[in-house]
Design a protein around this motif. Structure first.
Motif, PDB file in Angstrom:
ATOM      1  N   LYS A 291       0.838  -1.213   0.000  1.00 36.54           N
ATOM      2  CA  LYS A 291       0.000   0.000   0.000  1.00 36.54           C
ATOM      3  C   LYS A 291       0.865   1.251   0.000  1.00 36.54           C
ATOM      4  O   LYS A 291       0.596   2.214  -0.717  1.00 36.54           O
ATOM      5  N   HIS A 292       1.926   1.207   0.805  1.00 39.85           N
ATOM      6  CA  HIS A 292       2.840   2.346   0.877  1.00 39.85           C
ATOM      7  C   HIS A 292       3.513   2.565  -0.483  1.00 39.85           C
ATOM      8  O   HIS A 292       3.606   3.697  -0.968  1.00 39.85           O
ATOM      9  N   ARG A 293       3.982   1.479  -1.077  1.00 40.00           N
ATOM     10  CA  ARG A 293       4.633   1.580  -2.391  1.00 40.00           C
ATOM     11  C   ARG A 293       3.649   2.077  -3.455  1.00 40.00           C
ATOM     12  O   ARG A 293       4.001   2.856  -4.342  1.00 40.00           O
ATOM     13  N   MET A 294       2.406   1.627  -3.358  1.00 39.59           N
ATOM     14  CA  MET A 294       1.380   2.056  -4.319  1.00 39.59           C
ATOM     15  C   MET A 294       1.098   3.543  -4.156  1.00 39.59           C
ATOM     16  O   MET A 294       0.916   4.266  -5.156  1.00 39.59           O
TER      17      MET A 294
ATOM     18  N   GLU B  57       1.802   9.027  -6.432  1.00 39.04           N
ATOM     19  CA  GLU B  57       2.396  10.361  -6.367  1.00 39.04           C
ATOM     20  C   GLU B  57       3.332  10.587  -7.553  1.00 39.04           C
ATOM     21  O   GLU B  57       3.328  11.659  -8.181  1.00 39.04           O
ATOM     22  N   GLN B  58       4.146   9.589  -7.853  1.00 36.99           N
ATOM     23  CA  GLN B  58       5.058   9.708  -8.997  1.00 36.99           C
ATOM     24  C   GLN B  58       4.271   9.855 -10.292  1.00 36.99           C
ATOM     25  O   GLN B  58       4.627  10.658 -11.160  1.00 36.99           O
ATOM     26  N   ASN B  59       3.196   9.081 -10.423  1.00 38.18           N
ATOM     27  CA  ASN B  59       2.368   9.155 -11.619  1.00 38.18           C
ATOM     28  C   ASN B  59       1.748  10.546 -11.760  1.00 38.18           C
ATOM     29  O   ASN B  59       1.696  11.113 -12.849  1.00 38.18           O
ATOM     30  N   LYS B  60       1.292  11.098 -10.649  1.00 36.88           N
ATOM     31  CA  LYS B  60       0.713  12.447 -10.654  1.00 36.88           C
ATOM     32  C   LYS B  60       1.773  13.475 -11.064  1.00 36.88           C
ATOM     33  O   LYS B  60       1.508  14.368 -11.880  1.00 36.88           O
TER      34      LYS B  60
END
Length: 105
Positions: free
Chosen positions: A21-24, A29-32
């Motif tokens: 969940k943390h990695r997701m 955030e990176q995708n945003k």
């Protein structure tokens, strides 16, 4: 399998799920951030395209401004040449008329 083993495995799975969940969340955030970067690059490309058009238009206007003095000089030379030729033609015509007037008496 005993209850303890099951409890240990469930705790391990819970830990892995929490980590995922943390990695997701980080991935979202990176995708945003990447999406914002893509939009910024697109806007930059549109601005560059507009600046290129404006620069092209300015180049045409500059060429026109640079050619204007040359056109004036050319026009002035034509005017001076026409004036000199006209004056000479007038002088020759006046001379011929004067000579003809002298011989017709």
């Amino acid at each position: 399998m005993t209850d303890e083993e099951i409890a240990v495995k469930l705790e391990g799975h819970d830990h892995e799920i929490g980590s995922l969940k943390h990695r997701m969340s980080e991935q979202e955030e990176q995708n945003k951030t990447i999406q914002e970067l893509v939009l910024s690059v697109k806007e930059l490309a549109l601005n560059m395209q507009a600046m290129l058009r404006e620069q092209s238009d300015q180049g045409e206007r500059l060429a026109k401004l640079e050619s204007e003095p040359a056109e004036r000089w050319s026009s002035m030379k034509k005017t001076v040449f026409n004036t000199v030729v006209g004056a000479m033609a007038g002088a020759v015509a006046t001379g011929l008329i004067y000579i003809m007037a002298l011989y017709t008496k």
